[in-house]
Design a protein around this motif. Structure first.
Motif, PDB file in Angstrom:
ATOM      1  N   LEU A  66      10.175  -5.099  -1.727  1.00  0.00           N
ATOM      2  CA  LEU A  66       8.978  -4.281  -1.619  1.00  0.00           C
ATOM      3  C   LEU A  66       8.013  -4.947  -0.661  1.00  0.00           C
ATOM      4  N   ALA A  67       7.646  -4.232   0.381  1.00  0.00           N
ATOM      5  CA  ALA A  67       6.693  -4.753   1.367  1.00  0.00           C
ATOM      6  C   ALA A  67       5.397  -3.975   1.275  1.00  0.00           C
ATOM      7  N   GLU A  68       4.295  -4.707   1.396  1.00  0.00           N
ATOM      8  CA  GLU A  68       2.989  -4.074   1.365  1.00  0.00           C
ATOM      9  C   GLU A  68       2.103  -4.668   2.444  1.00  0.00           C
ATOM     10  N   ARG A  69       1.141  -3.880   2.848  1.00  0.00           N
ATOM     11  CA  ARG A  69       0.160  -4.354   3.814  1.00  0.00           C
ATOM     12  C   ARG A  69      -1.162  -3.655   3.525  1.00  0.00           C
ATOM     13  N   THR A  70      -1.752  -4.037   2.434  1.00  0.00           N
ATOM     14  CA  THR A  70      -3.007  -3.439   2.010  1.00  0.00           C
ATOM     15  C   THR A  70      -4.117  -3.811   2.977  1.00  0.00           C
ATOM     16  N   GLY A  71      -4.866  -2.813   3.425  1.00  0.00           N
ATOM     17  CA  GLY A  71      -5.981  -3.083   4.324  1.00  0.00           C
ATOM     18  C   GLY A  71      -5.567  -3.331   5.753  1.00  0.00           C
ATOM     19  N   GLY A  72      -4.287  -3.303   6.012  1.00  0.00           N
ATOM     20  CA  GLY A  72      -3.819  -3.448   7.382  1.00  0.00           C
ATOM     21  C   GLY A  72      -3.967  -4.837   7.957  1.00  0.00           C
ATOM     22  N   THR A  73      -4.125  -5.838   7.091  1.00  0.00           N
ATOM     23  CA  THR A  73      -4.229  -7.206   7.618  1.00  0.00           C
ATOM     24  C   THR A  73      -2.942  -7.952   7.314  1.00  0.00           C
ATOM     25  N   TYR A  74      -2.953  -8.810   6.300  1.00  0.00           N
ATOM     26  CA  TYR A  74      -1.743  -9.562   5.991  1.00  0.00           C
ATOM     27  C   TYR A  74      -0.750  -8.668   5.250  1.00  0.00           C
ATOM     28  N   SER A  75       0.469  -9.128   5.210  1.00  0.00           N
ATOM     29  CA  SER A  75       1.528  -8.379   4.530  1.00  0.00           C
ATOM     30  C   SER A  75       2.241  -9.306   3.550  1.00  0.00           C
ATOM     31  N   THR A  76       2.767  -8.709   2.493  1.00  0.00           N
ATOM     32  CA  THR A  76       3.615  -9.438   1.556  1.00  0.00           C
ATOM     33  C   THR A  76       4.966  -8.755   1.457  1.00  0.00           C
ATOM     34  N   LEU A  77       5.965  -9.557   1.216  1.00  0.00           N
ATOM     35  CA  LEU A  77       7.315  -9.065   0.980  1.00  0.00           C
ATOM     36  C   LEU A  77       7.778  -9.667  -0.329  1.00  0.00           C
ATOM     37  N   LYS A  78       7.991  -8.794  -1.318  1.00  0.00           N
ATOM     38  CA  LYS A  78       8.385  -9.265  -2.641  1.00  0.00           C
ATOM     39  C   LYS A  78       9.849  -8.937  -2.873  1.00  0.00           C
ATOM     40  N   VAL A  79      10.541  -9.899  -3.425  1.00  0.00           N
ATOM     41  CA  VAL A  79      11.940  -9.710  -3.791  1.00  0.00           C
ATOM     42  C   VAL A  79      12.023  -9.845  -5.309  1.00  0.00           C
ATOM     43  N   GLN A  80      12.467  -8.770  -5.979  1.00  0.00           N
ATOM     44  CA  GLN A  80      12.472  -8.759  -7.428  1.00  0.00           C
ATOM     45  C   GLN A  80      13.555  -7.826  -7.965  1.00  0.00           C
ATOM     46  N   PRO A  81      14.533  -8.336  -8.697  1.00  0.00           N
ATOM     47  CA  PRO A  81      14.854  -9.749  -8.892  1.00  0.00           C
ATOM     48  C   PRO A  81      15.676 -10.288  -7.725  1.00  0.00           C
TER      49      PRO A  81
END
Lengths: 115, 112
Positions: A66-81
């Protein structure tokens, strides 16, 4: 001017755990990309953000990512599980525009090891 | 579809001798091609790029590459290798959706 930064530089987790990778693009770059290189393979595209919107996520391997980029600045990439085959180096890149003439600048990568 | 093939997984040269890293591309239209380099524990750094301007492209650190449409090649060269050139080099083509499509990489070793 600071380049693309990624955190953490290394992460070691056990199968089944969750990991979140972070990417800070170059300031002012609306376009943000995630790539990964699994052991012995080519670097592969995962997805592309324009500001906070997903422009192309055709490279995401499955719904555990799951990738997110709230606010259009930094991004996170979560791997679960996380699974063993998720081990590799995850790169982030950013560019000012998404036309072909604009260079994508890459970060140093996050090395993920899943045991 | 756009793709690149790097013909050598490893290249070893002596310091002061020429460097040649080979790359062939496949593209249904005029491609945008790049060479990136990755030194140990560093990010991918752009060496040079071709975007349908001059066919001979000069990059940083004395590297250059020539776009040859007839041979579908974009080989990377440097007249004289330096120890600091030891790294992994990637030939890249931009895909239809502006994603970057990487070759498998060529690891360059420079012997003293």
């Amino acid at each position: 001017e600071a380049g693309v930064t990624q955190f953490p530089s290394h992460s070691v987790i056990e199968k089944g755990q969750t990991v979140t990778l972070r990417c800070d693009p170059i300031s002012g770059h609306d376009n943000l990309y995630w790539y990964r290189r699994v052991m012995g393979k080519e670097i592969k595209f995962l997805l592309h953000f324009v500001k906070e919107s997903k422009q192309d996520e055709s490279g995401m391997p499955n719904n555990r990512f799951l990738a997110e980029r709230t606010g259009g600045t930094y991004s996170t990439l979560k791997v679960q599980p996380a699974e063993l085959e998720d081990s590799g180096v995850y790169f982030c890149a950013s560019s000012q525009e998404w036309l072909a003439t604009y260079t994508q600048y890459f970060g140093p990568g996050t090395r993920l090891t899943v045991l | 579809a756009q793709s690149v093939t790097q013909l050598d997984s490893h290249v070893s040269v002596s310091e002061g001798t020429p460097v040649l890293l080979r790359c062939n591309y496949s593209s249904s239209y005029s491609p945008s091609l790049f060479w990136y380099v990755q030194h140990p524990n560093k990010g991918l750094q752009l060496l040079l790029k071709y975007t349908s301007a001059a066919t001979l492209v000069k990059g940083i650190n004395g590297f250059e590459a020539e776009f040859k449409k007839s041979e579908t090649s974009f080989h990377l060269t440097k007249p004289s290798a330096h120890m600091s050139d030891a790294a992994e080099y990637f030939c890249v083509v931009r895909g239809n959706n502006n994603d970057m499509r990487f070759g498998a990489g060529t690891r360059l070793t420079v012997k003293p």
